[in-house]
Design a protein around this motif. Structure first.
Motif, PDB file in Angstrom:
ATOM      1  N   VAL A   9      18.210  -1.728 -27.995  1.00 54.07           N
ATOM      2  CA  VAL A   9      18.393  -3.078 -28.543  1.00 54.07           C
ATOM      3  C   VAL A   9      19.610  -3.092 -29.455  1.00 54.07           C
ATOM      4  N   ASP A  10      20.212  -4.260 -29.554  1.00 58.33           N
ATOM      5  CA  ASP A  10      21.321  -4.490 -30.476  1.00 58.33           C
ATOM      6  C   ASP A  10      20.830  -5.509 -31.499  1.00 58.33           C
ATOM      7  N   ARG A  11      20.350  -5.004 -32.627  1.00 57.62           N
ATOM      8  CA  ARG A  11      19.780  -5.884 -33.655  1.00 57.62           C
ATOM      9  C   ARG A  11      20.814  -6.855 -34.212  1.00 57.62           C
ATOM     10  N   ASP A  12      22.103  -6.500 -34.149  1.00 51.26           N
ATOM     11  CA  ASP A  12      23.145  -7.398 -34.646  1.00 51.26           C
ATOM     12  C   ASP A  12      23.271  -8.646 -33.770  1.00 51.26           C
ATOM     13  N   CYS A  14      20.658  -9.962 -32.060  1.00 50.56           N
ATOM     14  CA  CYS A  14      19.363 -10.638 -32.059  1.00 50.56           C
ATOM     15  C   CYS A  14      19.345 -11.823 -33.028  1.00 50.56           C
ATOM     16  N   GLN A  30       8.789  -7.809 -34.091  1.00 47.71           N
ATOM     17  CA  GLN A  30       9.797  -8.491 -34.887  1.00 47.71           C
ATOM     18  C   GLN A  30       9.704  -7.999 -36.321  1.00 47.71           C
ATOM     19  N   ARG A  36      14.097 -10.175 -36.674  1.00 48.19           N
ATOM     20  CA  ARG A  36      14.844  -9.642 -35.538  1.00 48.19           C
ATOM     21  C   ARG A  36      14.062  -8.527 -34.846  1.00 48.19           C
ATOM     22  N   VAL A  37      14.469  -8.226 -33.634  1.00 46.17           N
ATOM     23  CA  VAL A  37      13.781  -7.276 -32.765  1.00 46.17           C
ATOM     24  C   VAL A  37      13.628  -5.904 -33.421  1.00 46.17           C
ATOM     25  N   VAL A  38      12.454  -5.318 -33.203  1.00 43.99           N
ATOM     26  CA  VAL A  38      12.167  -3.938 -33.577  1.00 43.99           C
ATOM     27  C   VAL A  38      11.702  -3.247 -32.304  1.00 43.99           C
TER      28      VAL A  38
END
Length: 80
Positions: A9-12, A14, A30, A36-38
């Motif tokens: 995942v790219d949390r930036d 999200c 989240q 944001r995604v975890v």
């Protein structure tokens, strides 16, 4: 032998839409503070592969990447 799937995942990227956590709760959650995604599991069990692929498809910001076998949804036949 189980076929592996790798999820990143790219949390930036999200925006916290939450489709991933709703679609594949065994793989995604989240964050409590920012929503944001975890990523819970970078190599989910085969039973969660289709849901992880679907979550990547549904992500509005394309923040999820899946590398591995194609998704097979319930009722679809695996090619011979």
């Amino acid at each position: 032998m189980a076929v592996s799937l790798t999820v990143t995942v790219d949390r930036d990227r999200c925006v916290g839409a939450g489709m991933c956590a709703l679609t594949a709760p065994a793989v995604f959650d989240q964050g409590d503070e920012d929503g944001r995604v975890v990523l819970l599991d970078t190599e989910p069990a085969p039973a969660h592969h289709a849901a992880a692929h679907r979550a990547a498809e549904l992500c509005p910001m394309a923040a999820i990447t899946t590398v591995g076998p194609p998704a097979h949804r319930q009722g679809e036949q695996t090619p011979a």
